[in-house]
Design an enzyme around this catalytic site. Structure first.
Site, mmCIF file in Angstrom:
data_model
loop_
_atom_site.group_PDB
_atom_site.id
_atom_site.type_symbol
_atom_site.label_atom_id
_atom_site.label_comp_id
_atom_site.label_asym_id
_atom_site.label_seq_id
_atom_site.Cartn_x
_atom_site.Cartn_y
_atom_site.Cartn_z
ATOM 1 N N CYS A 26 -0.744 9.054 6.806
ATOM 2 C CA CYS A 26 -2.100 8.821 6.448
ATOM 3 C C CYS A 26 -2.759 8.070 7.473
ATOM 4 O O CYS A 26 -2.227 8.008 8.727
ATOM 5 C CB CYS A 26 -2.424 7.568 5.490
ATOM 6 S SG CYS A 26 -1.034 7.408 4.287
ATOM 7 N N CYS B 9 1.299 -1.122 0.421
ATOM 8 C CA CYS B 9 -0.002 -0.107 0.019
ATOM 9 C C CYS B 9 0.611 1.072 0.204
ATOM 10 O O CYS B 9 0.224 2.204 -0.752
ATOM 11 C CB CYS B 9 -0.753 -0.167 1.139
ATOM 12 S SG CYS B 9 -2.267 1.051 1.250
ATOM 13 N N CYS B 10 1.874 1.335 0.797
ATOM 14 C CA CYS B 10 3.200 2.312 0.843
ATOM 15 C C CYS B 10 3.610 2.957 -0.456
ATOM 16 O O CYS B 10 3.691 3.965 -1.034
ATOM 17 C CB CYS B 10 4.082 2.172 2.114
ATOM 18 S SG CYS B 10 3.200 2.667 3.421
ATOM 19 N N CYS C 22 8.017 3.325 5.706
ATOM 20 C CA CYS C 22 6.926 3.694 4.554
ATOM 21 C C CYS C 22 7.498 2.973 3.009
ATOM 22 O O CYS C 22 7.617 2.701 2.143
ATOM 23 C CB CYS C 22 5.938 4.529 3.981
ATOM 24 S SG CYS C 22 7.283 5.846 4.106
ATOM 25 N N CYS D 259 -2.792 4.923 9.978
ATOM 26 C CA CYS D 259 -2.185 4.344 9.806
ATOM 27 C C CYS D 259 -0.575 5.274 10.353
ATOM 28 O O CYS D 259 0.086 4.858 11.048
ATOM 29 C CB CYS D 259 -0.988 4.008 8.601
ATOM 30 S SG CYS D 259 -1.526 3.544 7.282
#
Length: 244
Positions: free
Chosen positions: A206, A123-124, A235, A209
């Protein structure tokens, strides 16, 4: 054309050339060494806000950009807007590849990063690393707000270094600064800052997170708090940073 991996002497020469100057003057000198090839990435944390102030207040020709992951806090959008207005400047924005992100979310779901480290790193990568690569293309120096205070791993970095992953020089002007020093100047110059800092947030990424930090916890403990190993508190933007 990619910048060749500079020798230790090259980095040393740049360091010596800027060592006796203020932050603003150092940034100006670097912009003159590599005209139109120096960029600064901001995530609107306090160190980034101070660096933006040095650049914009001093009218230094360094492009400022941010990466909008699509999941940042509303408070972060607010400080972004406030910064543009305060300095009469438009910060450039880079975004994830829509098709790749759509595929990932369709296969894994919107919150799969909570399930395992692999999903979180993916995702990162899609939301941050890939857009960053696009933003850095064609540039020679990447200025960041990275500081040694952030984590044990970051203490091993250097204020001026070669990044073999992105094939450019990285410069961290506030590398040895402390948070209280930065906040003091933020307030002195009335620089816009993320109001989440008033609620115990220290490292703001984010929204899903990031949580606030409790007394006694490390600087980045609020990032990916469900992951136990502190080495994973990255990340992927700075993991392959190497001083040549």
């Amino acid at each position: 054309m990619k910048l060749r991996n500079p020798s230790e002497k090259c980095l040393s020469d740049i360091a010596k050339k800027i060592e006796s100057y203020s932050i603003e003057e150092k940034l100006k000198i670097i912009s003159e060494i590599y005209p139109e090839r120096v960029v600064f990435s901001t995530s609107f944390n306090i160190e980034d806000q101070l660096i933006s102030h040095f650049i914009l207040n001093g009218k230094i020709p360094i492009k400022i950009f941010t990466i909008d992951t699509g999941r940042i806090f509303k408070e972060t959008y607010q400080v972004w807007s406030d910064t543009n207005k305060f300095y009469n400047y438009s910060i450039s924005a880079y975004y994830p590849n829509t098709k790749k992100l759509e595929k990932f979310l369709s296969e894994k779901g919107p919150n799969s990063f909570y399930e395992n480290v692999q999903n979180r790193i993916k995702c990162c990568f899609l939301r941050k690393v890939e857009p960053l690569k696009k933003a850095l293309q064609g540039n020679a120096i990447w200025i960041t707000g990275l500081r040694s205070e952030h984590s044990i791993e970051r203490k091993n970095f250097h204020f001026l270094e070669w990044d073999s992953n992105y094939q450019l020089i990285k410069y961290h002007p506030l590398f040895n600064w402390k948070s209280d020093e930065i906040m003091k100047l933020i307030k002195k110059y009335n620089i816009p800052y993320n109001r989440l800092y008033n609620n115990g947030y220290l490292s703001i990424g984010c929204a899903p997170c990031t949580r606030s930090v409790q007394s006694g916890e490390s600087y980045r403990s609020g990032r990916w708090w469900w992951e136990e190993n502190s080495v994973k508190k990255e990340c992927g933007l700075h993991l392959k940073n190497i001083r040549n």
